[in-house]
Design a protein around this motif. Structure first.
Motif, mmCIF file in Angstrom:
data_model
loop_
_atom_site.group_PDB
_atom_site.id
_atom_site.type_symbol
_atom_site.label_atom_id
_atom_site.label_comp_id
_atom_site.label_asym_id
_atom_site.label_seq_id
_atom_site.Cartn_x
_atom_site.Cartn_y
_atom_site.Cartn_z
ATOM 1 N N ILE A 23 0.836 -1.203 0.000
ATOM 2 C CA ILE A 23 0.000 0.000 0.000
ATOM 3 C C ILE A 23 0.873 1.257 0.000
ATOM 4 C CG2 ILE A 23 -1.664 1.295 1.390
ATOM 5 C CD1 ILE A 23 -2.857 -1.412 2.224
ATOM 6 N N ALA A 24 1.985 1.206 0.758
ATOM 7 C CA ALA A 24 2.818 2.404 0.878
ATOM 8 C C ALA A 24 3.520 2.747 -0.436
ATOM 9 C CB ALA A 24 3.854 2.199 1.975
ATOM 10 N N GLY A 25 3.914 1.721 -1.209
ATOM 11 C CA GLY A 25 4.521 1.999 -2.499
ATOM 12 C C GLY A 25 6.008 2.276 -2.417
ATOM 13 N N ARG A 26 6.544 2.754 -3.530
ATOM 14 C CA ARG A 26 7.982 2.860 -3.706
ATOM 15 C C ARG A 26 8.697 3.612 -2.584
ATOM 16 N NH1 ARG A 26 11.258 3.208 -8.438
ATOM 17 N NH2 ARG A 26 9.397 2.844 -9.621
ATOM 18 N N SER A 27 8.073 4.724 -2.136
ATOM 19 C CA SER A 27 8.814 5.618 -1.248
ATOM 20 C C SER A 27 9.109 4.978 0.098
ATOM 21 C CB SER A 27 8.020 6.907 -1.056
ATOM 22 O OG SER A 27 6.695 6.586 -0.672
ATOM 23 N N ALA A 28 8.169 4.176 0.619
ATOM 24 C CA ALA A 28 8.351 3.685 1.990
ATOM 25 C C ALA A 28 8.564 2.175 2.061
ATOM 26 C CB ALA A 28 7.141 4.062 2.835
ATOM 27 N N ALA A 29 8.561 1.500 0.898
ATOM 28 C CA ALA A 29 8.563 0.033 0.929
ATOM 29 C C ALA A 29 9.789 -0.518 1.646
ATOM 30 C CB ALA A 29 8.480 -0.520 -0.485
ATOM 31 N N SER A 30 10.984 0.059 1.370
ATOM 32 C CA SER A 30 12.175 -0.558 1.947
ATOM 33 C C SER A 30 12.251 -0.287 3.453
ATOM 34 C CB SER A 30 13.428 -0.057 1.240
ATOM 35 O OG SER A 30 13.543 1.333 1.388
ATOM 36 N N LEU A 119 8.783 -3.582 -5.921
ATOM 37 C CA LEU A 119 7.848 -4.682 -5.671
ATOM 38 C C LEU A 119 8.543 -5.850 -4.997
ATOM 39 C CD1 LEU A 119 5.740 -4.695 -8.951
ATOM 40 C CD2 LEU A 119 4.975 -4.087 -6.679
ATOM 41 N N PHE A 120 9.916 -5.823 -4.998
ATOM 42 C CA PHE A 120 10.662 -6.823 -4.241
ATOM 43 C C PHE A 120 10.134 -6.918 -2.817
ATOM 44 C CE2 PHE A 120 13.997 -7.537 -1.071
ATOM 45 C CZ PHE A 120 14.439 -8.792 -1.428
ATOM 46 N N TRP A 121 9.875 -5.758 -2.198
ATOM 47 C CA TRP A 121 9.560 -5.768 -0.763
ATOM 48 C C TRP A 121 8.261 -6.477 -0.440
ATOM 49 C CZ3 TRP A 121 13.355 -5.419 2.392
ATOM 50 C CH2 TRP A 121 14.504 -4.730 1.981
ATOM 51 N N PRO A 122 7.110 -6.077 -1.052
ATOM 52 C CA PRO A 122 5.902 -6.841 -0.713
ATOM 53 C C PRO A 122 6.023 -8.332 -1.054
ATOM 54 C CG PRO A 122 5.463 -5.230 -2.455
ATOM 55 C CD PRO A 122 6.805 -4.907 -1.892
ATOM 56 N N MET A 123 6.673 -8.647 -2.167
ATOM 57 C CA MET A 123 6.745 -10.067 -2.546
ATOM 58 C C MET A 123 7.680 -10.838 -1.624
ATOM 59 S SD MET A 123 6.362 -10.259 -6.677
ATOM 60 C CE MET A 123 7.655 -9.175 -7.205
ATOM 61 N N TRP A 124 8.809 -10.229 -1.241
ATOM 62 C CA TRP A 124 9.755 -10.911 -0.369
ATOM 63 C C TRP A 124 9.153 -11.119 1.018
ATOM 64 C CZ3 TRP A 124 13.004 -13.734 1.952
ATOM 65 C CH2 TRP A 124 13.732 -13.341 3.082
ATOM 66 N N LEU A 125 8.448 -10.075 1.530
ATOM 67 C CA LEU A 125 7.836 -10.242 2.855
ATOM 68 C C LEU A 125 6.734 -11.292 2.804
ATOM 69 C CD1 LEU A 125 7.758 -6.523 4.002
ATOM 70 C CD2 LEU A 125 9.326 -8.320 4.730
ATOM 71 N N MET A 126 5.994 -11.336 1.689
ATOM 72 C CA MET A 126 4.951 -12.352 1.563
ATOM 73 C C MET A 126 5.575 -13.747 1.490
ATOM 74 S SD MET A 126 1.799 -12.320 1.788
ATOM 75 C CE MET A 126 0.708 -11.079 1.179
ATOM 76 N N LEU A 127 6.707 -13.844 0.795
ATOM 77 C CA LEU A 127 7.421 -15.131 0.734
ATOM 78 C C LEU A 127 7.827 -15.570 2.141
ATOM 79 C CD1 LEU A 127 8.973 -17.247 -1.086
ATOM 80 C CD2 LEU A 127 10.944 -15.790 -0.792
ATOM 81 N N GLY B 240 -1.288 4.733 -6.025
ATOM 82 C CA GLY B 240 -1.584 4.570 -4.610
ATOM 83 C C GLY B 240 -2.976 4.056 -4.326
ATOM 84 N N VAL B 241 -3.984 4.658 -4.960
ATOM 85 C CA VAL B 241 -5.353 4.276 -4.609
ATOM 86 C C VAL B 241 -5.635 2.855 -5.083
ATOM 87 C CG1 VAL B 241 -6.252 5.417 -6.659
ATOM 88 C CG2 VAL B 241 -7.774 4.933 -4.765
ATOM 89 N N VAL B 242 -5.092 2.481 -6.241
ATOM 90 C CA VAL B 242 -5.293 1.121 -6.745
ATOM 91 C C VAL B 242 -4.652 0.116 -5.794
ATOM 92 C CG1 VAL B 242 -4.764 -0.460 -8.623
ATOM 93 C CG2 VAL B 242 -5.429 1.882 -9.130
ATOM 94 N N ARG B 243 -3.424 0.435 -5.346
ATOM 95 C CA ARG B 243 -2.740 -0.483 -4.434
ATOM 96 C C ARG B 243 -3.499 -0.614 -3.120
ATOM 97 N NH1 ARG B 243 1.970 2.436 -5.963
ATOM 98 N NH2 ARG B 243 1.943 3.372 -3.894
ATOM 99 N N LEU B 244 -4.093 0.511 -2.683
ATOM 100 C CA LEU B 244 -4.860 0.470 -1.439
ATOM 101 C C LEU B 244 -6.035 -0.498 -1.580
ATOM 102 C CD1 LEU B 244 -5.276 1.654 1.392
ATOM 103 C CD2 LEU B 244 -6.765 3.352 0.371
ATOM 104 N N ALA B 306 0.317 7.847 -20.592
ATOM 105 C CA ALA B 306 1.427 8.513 -21.253
ATOM 106 C C ALA B 306 2.631 7.590 -21.380
ATOM 107 C CB ALA B 306 1.812 9.769 -20.473
ATOM 108 N N GLY B 307 2.510 6.381 -20.850
ATOM 109 C CA GLY B 307 3.605 5.440 -20.972
ATOM 110 C C GLY B 307 4.624 5.567 -19.866
ATOM 111 N N ARG B 308 4.375 6.504 -18.925
ATOM 112 C CA ARG B 308 5.313 6.621 -17.823
ATOM 113 C C ARG B 308 5.052 5.518 -16.820
ATOM 114 N NH1 ARG B 308 3.377 11.986 -17.914
ATOM 115 N NH2 ARG B 308 2.009 11.263 -16.285
ATOM 116 N N ASP B 309 6.094 5.160 -16.135
ATOM 117 C CA ASP B 309 5.929 4.239 -15.021
ATOM 118 C C ASP B 309 5.473 5.039 -13.817
ATOM 119 O OD1 ASP B 309 6.156 2.533 -12.916
ATOM 120 O OD2 ASP B 309 7.827 1.452 -13.826
ATOM 121 N N THR B 310 4.275 4.754 -13.343
ATOM 122 C CA THR B 310 3.740 5.582 -12.273
ATOM 123 C C THR B 310 4.044 5.027 -10.897
ATOM 124 O OG1 THR B 310 1.711 4.379 -12.597
ATOM 125 C CG2 THR B 310 1.853 6.559 -13.566
ATOM 126 N N SER B 311 4.721 3.904 -10.864
ATOM 127 C CA SER B 311 4.887 3.263 -9.558
ATOM 128 C C SER B 311 5.879 4.045 -8.707
ATOM 129 C CB SER B 311 5.371 1.844 -9.728
ATOM 130 O OG SER B 311 6.503 1.821 -10.558
#
Lengths: 485, 311, 104
Positions: A23-30, A119-127, B240-244, B306-311
């Motif tokens: 849920i947190a995403g790239r910025s806080a995952a690690s 995405l390493f982080w959620p998958m690794w923790l789930m593993l 973010g909202v999708v992941r939530l 736009a083809g950007r990676d939004t993650s």
């Protein structure tokens, strides 16, 4: 804290961390990943201490109790595996922070994107959560679901490397699904026969029906494929050899042990009443073949990561030599010690390979001249892990092999002893071949350095593999106090 | 079993085997896909005949519906890269013959094992019946999935979540429909979407006392989403909202379990008085997450338009 | 059997007849458009008769309403699907015989 709360922490921490990191995403995952790794490993070590003091216990999830509900069973065997996962998992997490930071710096300098690397982080923790769930479980169907969690997250993690890793991940997926299918058909047959999925109740009710033997055979075939025992090992080297370094470390050090653990549970405990002598001999023979075949293949590899992956094929074989020797005292302690020190040294070796890749940009063994001078910490980690993998004293690998050897000789089974020694020689051959290059004059002066966190964690793990030499007696006591078998 | 239903069952079983054989041996992947969907529909009929309406609903909605749409979509992506659809027909060679004989032997052994079960085999049904009053629901299937063995379901939801992570890892390119959708599809979506949402909610609610539940409701909801995507292509990027929403079902389930454990019970021990409402809560969250999961599996990409990676 | 059950049986039989006729048409007719014609007749009229026949046997108002809801939903879906298939067929025939059979 009670035994139960240590157990709940061990079970829930990685699962909660995984979904939070997602849920947190790239910025806080690690950050979430490291925090979870700390909490998770502390919980599993706490659980191991609680079991060594209070003995084994059962836990009825949902309060229903077997056979209607799912019972967890925590004994010394499970506690050792959980603590191993916790310690190695924490080191892999620390290594991964450095690894992905390095990747990001590299991507920033070449103005590319690291893509979905976080995405390493959620998958690794789930593993991690899946492995913990598997070790804790005392229920055949629950184990199936945990196996699926472990398998699917492993596939995603392999695919993170992109390129040729995706084909390897797909092969792993197909093989894993086939293995799961065989396992679940066996589980259904057992449920049809005995109206329970609980391991303990099955052990009491089991009898030598033809359908029980069929179920046992199907489940064993499925689990052998998942634990990559020769001749079902073919999927492992490409999958482990092409994945990112922290992923290879997790898969090779930890995930392959899950199948072995389940087979120990099944054949040395649940199915024991079936009269299993020829089965255990068969498993041991496959193990012996794996030791030799994996060793010979590892000798011929050109790439460091592939060599380390084939080494896993061989080392898995050692663990399976427990089965024919299980009636000898000390053999379980030996095999477990071997499993734990292999987890540490194999994770360290894959970490070393990752650091080498980060500095050299390739991992062709022939062109690694002088990596000892360029990266002394990594070379030291490589040497220490090699000592334990070969089984030289003092190391965890030595103590474990020593226990297995004396069990074999005490039982008059000199052929198993011969395989153990021969396998050690092969291991020495392929590992020393790499180490020899460390002491040559460096050809290229590389300016890039592996992040300090990477080199340091590999050295710490390798040091722990050596220190496991002194874990022999505590482990022996724990196994007797905690009532595994 | 009376004579006339026996004939129906035999025809059904025969058709299933025939369809399975045909769809494996066809060289035209499109035809094989259509047969696969038909196979799923007939399989769900077989579940109805076996008195397992819950499984029948799931098979029809997920096995035939969502999976069928996924396979069709995969086929279209293959087509877009050139003629890839003429698969090699399965010819019998020695390894395949050995494999087939092994599988047939296994099948015969399994059949014999089933037939040798004691007559009137009831499994755990008496234990289930005894525990039902304390489960908070009336439908024993829902009681098993969400209460007796809720921990299994928690981990299964984790597997679905991992599937989404896998899709994002592979980072597949978005693939809008090849032709602009006509006005009719738009009309269909406008007319069908509201009742689909209602039906999904109904299935979720009905799960407490009749066949239905989170997975079936999610499949209907996801079908609506896929239909909408076909009419007006949209993007479910890794935002973010999708992941939530993807993680929501798992998080709610896990947190309910943990809260109960810290309040003095065991992990996932639903107190008898509140079990019904807790199950409904968990299932609602799970349905929303699973539905979006299926849609992401179908739409399948981590990039915005736009083809950007939004993650 | 009372008169309502007789009526119900007759209606369901008529519905089944339309389904059989539609199936025969699906197999025997020469091209996509004529086959669609046969198929939608079966769906629309056949299902209508079956629903009407069954609704005479409905045990409760709720059951009756569920049955009566079925027909318009199926009608909507099948006519839209028919339109879409026909449209795709036309688009493809315009593109010529070399085009792929099943692009959308």
């Amino acid at each position: 804290m009670t035994q139960e709360s240590w157990m709940e922490g061990t079970l829930a921490a990685p699962l909660l961390g995984a979904v939070l990191a997602l849920i947190a995403g790239r910025s806080a995952a690690s950050a979430i990943g490291i925090l979870t790794a700390l909490v998770g490993s502390a919980a599993s070590i706490g659980l191991a201490f609680a079991v060594s003091r209070g003995g084994s216990f059962r836990y009825a999830v949902g309060g229903w109790g077997a056979p209607l509900g799912i019972d967890l069973r925590v004994d010394a065997l499970a506690a050792v595996m959980l603590a191993m996962t916790g310690v190695v998992g924490l080191c892999i997490s620390v290594y991964a922070v450095g690894y992905f930071r390095g990747k990001e710096a590299e991507a920033a300098s070449s103005r590319t994107n690291t893509g979905p690397a976080w995405l390493f982080w959620p998958m690794w923790l789930m593993l991690w959560g899946g492995m913990n769930a598997l070790y804790l479980s005392g229920d055949l169907f629950n184990i199936y679901v945990a196996l699926e969690v472990v398998g699917i997250s492993g596939i995603g993690l392999i695919a993170l490397a992109g390129g040729s890793a995706i084909a390897a991940a797909l092969r792993y997926l197909l093989l894993g699904l086939a293995g799961s299918l065989l396992y679940i058909v066996g589980v259904e047959l057992l449920y049809a026969g005995y109206a329970t999925l609980d391991l303990e109740q099955l052990r009491q009710r089991i009898d030598a029906q033809p359908s029980t033997w069929l179920a046992a055979a199907l489940m064993t075939a499925g689990l052998l494929a998942k634990s990559a025992l020769f001749p079902l090992h073919f999927w492992l080297p490409p999958a482990h050899g092409h994945a990112l370094a922290p992923v290879s470390a997790a898969l090779s050090a930890l995930v392959v042990k899950t199948g072995f653990y389940l087979l120990v549970r099944l054949w040395l405990d649940v199915f024991a009443a079936l009269g299993t002598e020829h089965v255990t001999t068969f498993l041991g023979a496959l193990g012996a073949a794996a030791v030799l075949w994996g060793g010979v293949q590892a000798l011929q590899q050109e790439r460091l990561k592939m060599m380390v992956a084939y080494s896993t094929v061989a080392q898995i074989g050692y663990l399976f030599m427990l089965f024919p020797l299980a009636s000898m005292s000390g053999s379980l302690t030996g095999a477990l010690l071997l499993a734990v020190s292999h987890a540490m040294s194999k994770a360290a070796l894959f970490m070393c390979a990752g650091s080498v890749l980060a500095v050299y940009g390739h991992d062709r063994i022939q062109s690694l001249q002088g990596f000892g001078a360029l990266m002394p910490m990594t070379a030291a980690a490589f040497a220490l892990s090699s000592i334990s993998l070969i089984g030289l004293p003092p190391s965890g690998g030595f103590a474990g092999k020593w226990m297995l050897l004396s069990a074999a000789l005490a039982g008059g089974a000199w052929w198993w002893a011969a395989i153990i020694v021969l396998g050690g020689l092969l291991t020495a051959a392929y590992l020393l071949r790499v180490l020899a290059f460390a002491f040559l004059e460096p050809v290229v002066a590389s300016s890039t350095r592996a992040p300090r966190a990477m080199e340091l964690t590999s050295l710490i793990l390798a040091g722990m593999a050596i220190a496991m030499n002194f874990a022999l007696l505590p482990l022996h006591d724990l196994l007797h106090a905690g009532g595994a078998r | 079993m009376s004579g006339d239903t026996l004939v129906l069952d035999l025809v059904l079983a025969g058709l299933l085997v025939f369809l399975a054989w045909r769809l494996l041996t066809l060289s035209d992947l499109f035809k094989a896909t259509v047969l696969f969907i038909v196979f799923g529909v007939l399989l769900s009929l077989a579940w109805v005949r076996l008195n397992a309406p819950d499984v029948a609903l799931a098979e029809a909605a997920i096995g035939a519906g969502v999976t069928g749409a996924l396979v069709l979509d995969a086929l279209r992506r293959l087509d877009a890269r050139g003629p890839a659809d003429e698969a090699q027909p399965l010819r019998l060679n020695l390894p395949r013959l050995v494999g087939a004989l092994l599988v047939m032997g296994l099948g015969a052994f399994l059949l014999w094992s089933v037939l040798s079960l004691p007559p009137g085999w009831r499994g755990l049904s008496s234990e289930t019946a005894a525990a039902m009053p304390r489960s908070g629901v009336v439908n024993p299937v829902t009681a098993s999935l969400l209460n007796f063995r809720g921990y299994d379901t928690l981990l299964e939801i984790a597997v679905l979540m991992l599937a989404v992570l896998g899709v994002w890892t592979l980072n597949a390119e978005p693939m809008p429909p090849a032709e602009p959708a006509g006005p009719i599809l738009d009309v269909l979506v406008k007319a069908l979407l509201p009742p689909m949402v209602v039906v999904a909610g109904y299935l979720l609610w009905a799960g407490g006392h009749a066949p239905g539940g989170a997975f079936q409701g999610a499949a209907v909801l996801a079908a609506g989403g896929i239909l909408l995507h076909l009419a007006r292509p949209f993007n479910v990027a890794n935002r973010g909202v999708v992941r939530l929403v993807i993680g929501f079902g798992f998080a709610v389930f896990l947190l309910v379990g943990l809260t109960l454990a810290t309040l003095g019970g065991r992990f996932l021990e639903l107190p008898e008085r509140h079990a019904g409402i807790l199950i409904l809560m968990i299932e609602t969250a799970a349905m929303i997450s699973i539905a979006l999961t299926f849609v992401v599996l179908f739409v399948g990409n981590a990039r915005d338009n736009a083809g950007r990676d939004t993650s | 059997m009372g008169p309502s059950e007789w009526l119900s049986m007759v209606m369901v039989s008529v519905g089944v007849f339309f389904f059989i006729a539609g199936s025969v048409g699906l197999i025997r007719l020469p091209d996509v458009l004529t086959r669609l014609h046969a198929l939608t007749k079966a769906d629309n009229v056949g299902l209508g008769f079956i629903v009407l026949g069954l609704s005479l046997q409905a045990g409760s108002l709720l059951e009756l309403m569920k049955l009566l809801l079925l027909w318009p939903l199926a009608l909507l879906a099948s006519s839209c699907a028919c339109y879409l298939v026909a449209e795709a067929t036309l688009l493809q025939s315009r593109r010529g015989p070399g085009a792929r059979r099943h692009v959308r």
